[in-house]
Design an enzyme around this catalytic site. Structure first.
Site, PDB file in Angstrom:
ATOM      1  N   GLU A 132       0.832  -1.212   0.000  1.00  0.00           N
ATOM      2  CA  GLU A 132       0.000   0.000   0.000  1.00  0.00           C
ATOM      3  C   GLU A 132       0.866   1.261   0.000  1.00  0.00           C
ATOM      4  O   GLU A 132       0.550   2.250  -0.632  1.00  0.00           O
ATOM      5  CB  GLU A 132      -0.943   0.008   1.207  1.00  0.00           C
ATOM      6  CG  GLU A 132      -2.009  -1.059   1.166  1.00  0.00           C
ATOM      7  CD  GLU A 132      -3.001  -0.835   0.039  1.00  0.00           C
ATOM      8  OE1 GLU A 132      -2.602  -1.012  -1.128  1.00  0.00           O
ATOM      9  OE2 GLU A 132      -4.160  -0.509   0.306  1.00  0.00           O
ATOM     10  N   THR A 185      -5.041   7.252  -5.332  1.00  0.00           N
ATOM     11  CA  THR A 185      -5.168   7.477  -3.884  1.00  0.00           C
ATOM     12  C   THR A 185      -4.251   8.610  -3.439  1.00  0.00           C
ATOM     13  O   THR A 185      -4.628   9.454  -2.618  1.00  0.00           O
ATOM     14  CB  THR A 185      -4.846   6.174  -3.117  1.00  0.00           C
ATOM     15  OG1 THR A 185      -5.808   5.193  -3.513  1.00  0.00           O
ATOM     16  CG2 THR A 185      -4.925   6.363  -1.613  1.00  0.00           C
TER      17      THR A 185
HETATM   18  N1  HSE Z   1      -8.122   5.101   3.707  1.00  0.00           N
HETATM   19  C1  HSE Z   1      -7.547   5.217   2.412  1.00  0.00           C
HETATM   20  C2  HSE Z   1      -7.893   6.586   1.844  1.00  0.00           C
HETATM   21  C3  HSE Z   1      -8.108   4.141   1.540  1.00  0.00           C
HETATM   22  O1  HSE Z   1      -9.059   6.955   1.928  1.00  0.00           O
HETATM   23  O2  HSE Z   1      -7.022   7.281   1.342  1.00  0.00           O
HETATM   24  C4  HSE Z   1      -7.564   4.154   0.144  1.00  0.00           C
HETATM   25  O3  HSE Z   1      -8.223   3.136  -0.594  1.00  0.00           O
END
Ligand code: HSE
Length: 310
Positions: A132, A185
């Site tokens: 991630e 993201t």
């Molecule tokens: N919690 C993360 C965000 C998840 O919202 O940036 C990304 O899929």
């Protein structure tokens, strides 16, 4: 050519992170959409990605989330072994339903299975978080945790990592619309503010507590009332075409709540029962049909198992 000693094929599910009131801490697992992977163990040390279908992603293990996650696992494993990875992507990158998480969580889960399960869920989550970090610049666990553990998960703490699997009410269904535009993201994190007003924080943690209580007491109204995001949604929803209209249409059809799936552009709605989830899907389809944006819609039960061998 390495000689494979053991091999498995797995289903690595899509996930919805945040669930409105739990930015970076809440997530849940879907069962109708996910990647497939074939993971093999060999006696030739090192990690190799031998095939990727369905997406244009790097085969270089250091640049691929699955490769990075497996390398993190192998650094913590006593014997020198080889791992070969084949990835059949079904979840599009930048969709907001945990595409990178499915690859990194799937790869470490499968290697752990092949090795006879030496690592705990918490350890596997930590390895998958390295993937991630590579994908988004941030090592969040709210997609990899529900992919690995199934159901709803809560990251109670990041340091030290403490992830809890929550109760799943029987009739809870999820509808997801994925507009086929890519929102990275890293980009949708860059629009966020680093400071939060106390008044908003109070609303958000009230809702997070309410949501979790609602899951355990199977109080669907309480779950619905708690699906509110006063911190992140106002900043990110402007990146998503027709966001307000989709939300309105979903609620009008009886959805318990509706919000941004992960970092978007996907939008999720939770409903009680399959009939309502279907009505919600039809209503949001009508909203998007009027736009020039192509889209996919998924309706799913909450997958309480997580990644599995197929
Ligand atoms: N919690 C993360 C965000 C998840 O919202 O940036 C990304 O899929």
């Amino acid at each position: 050519m390495p000689i494979h000693t053991k091999s498995i094929k797995i289903f690595a599910p899509a996930t919805v992170a945040n669930l409105s009131c739990g930015f970076d801490v809440l997530g849940c697992c879907l069962d109708t959409v996910g990647d497939e992977m074939v993971i093999s163990i060999s006696s030739t040390p090192g990690t190799r990605i031998t095939k990727i279908e369905g997406a244009n992603l790097p085969l270089d293990t250091k640049k691929n989330v699955a490769g990075v996650a497996v390398e993190a696992l192998l650094e913590n494993y006593d014997s020198e072994i080889g791992v070969e990875i084949e990835i059949y992507k079904k979840i599009k990158a930048g969709s907001g339903i945990g595409s990178s998480a499915a690859s990194s969580a799937g790869a470490v889960w499968a290697v752990n299975q092949l090795l006879g399960g030496p690592f705990t869920h918490q350890e596997l989550i930590a390895f998958a978080m390295k993937g991630e970090k590579l994908a988004s610049g941030n090592a969040h666990a709210d997609n990899v945790a529900p992919a690995l553990m199934g159901g709803f998960t809560l990251v109670r703490s990041y340091t030290p990592l403490d992830v809890i699997k929550l109760h799943t009410p029987q009739d809870l269904m999820i509808t997801v619309i994925h507009p086929l535009i890519e929102v990275k993201t890293s980009d949708s994190r860059s629009v966020l503010k680093q400071k939060v007003m106390l008044k908003k924080a109070i609303q958000q943690w009230g809702n997070l507590g309410g949501f979790i209580s609602g899951l355990y007491t199977e109080d669907y109204d309480l779950i619905g009332r708690s699906l509110e995001d006063v911190i992140i949604e106002p900043l990110r929803s402007i990146l998503i075409p027709e966001y307000d209209n989709v939300k309105q249409a979903a609620i009008a059809q009886g959805a318990l709540g509706c919000g941004i799936s992960g970092s978007g552009p996907s939008i999720y709605a939770l409903s009680k029962g399959a009939d309502t989830a279907e009505k919600v899907a039809n209503a949001i389809r009508e909203v998007y049909k009027k736009t020039a944006v192509s889209f996919d819609i998924h309706i799913s039960k909450i997958n309480t198992q997580g990644i599995k061998i197929i």
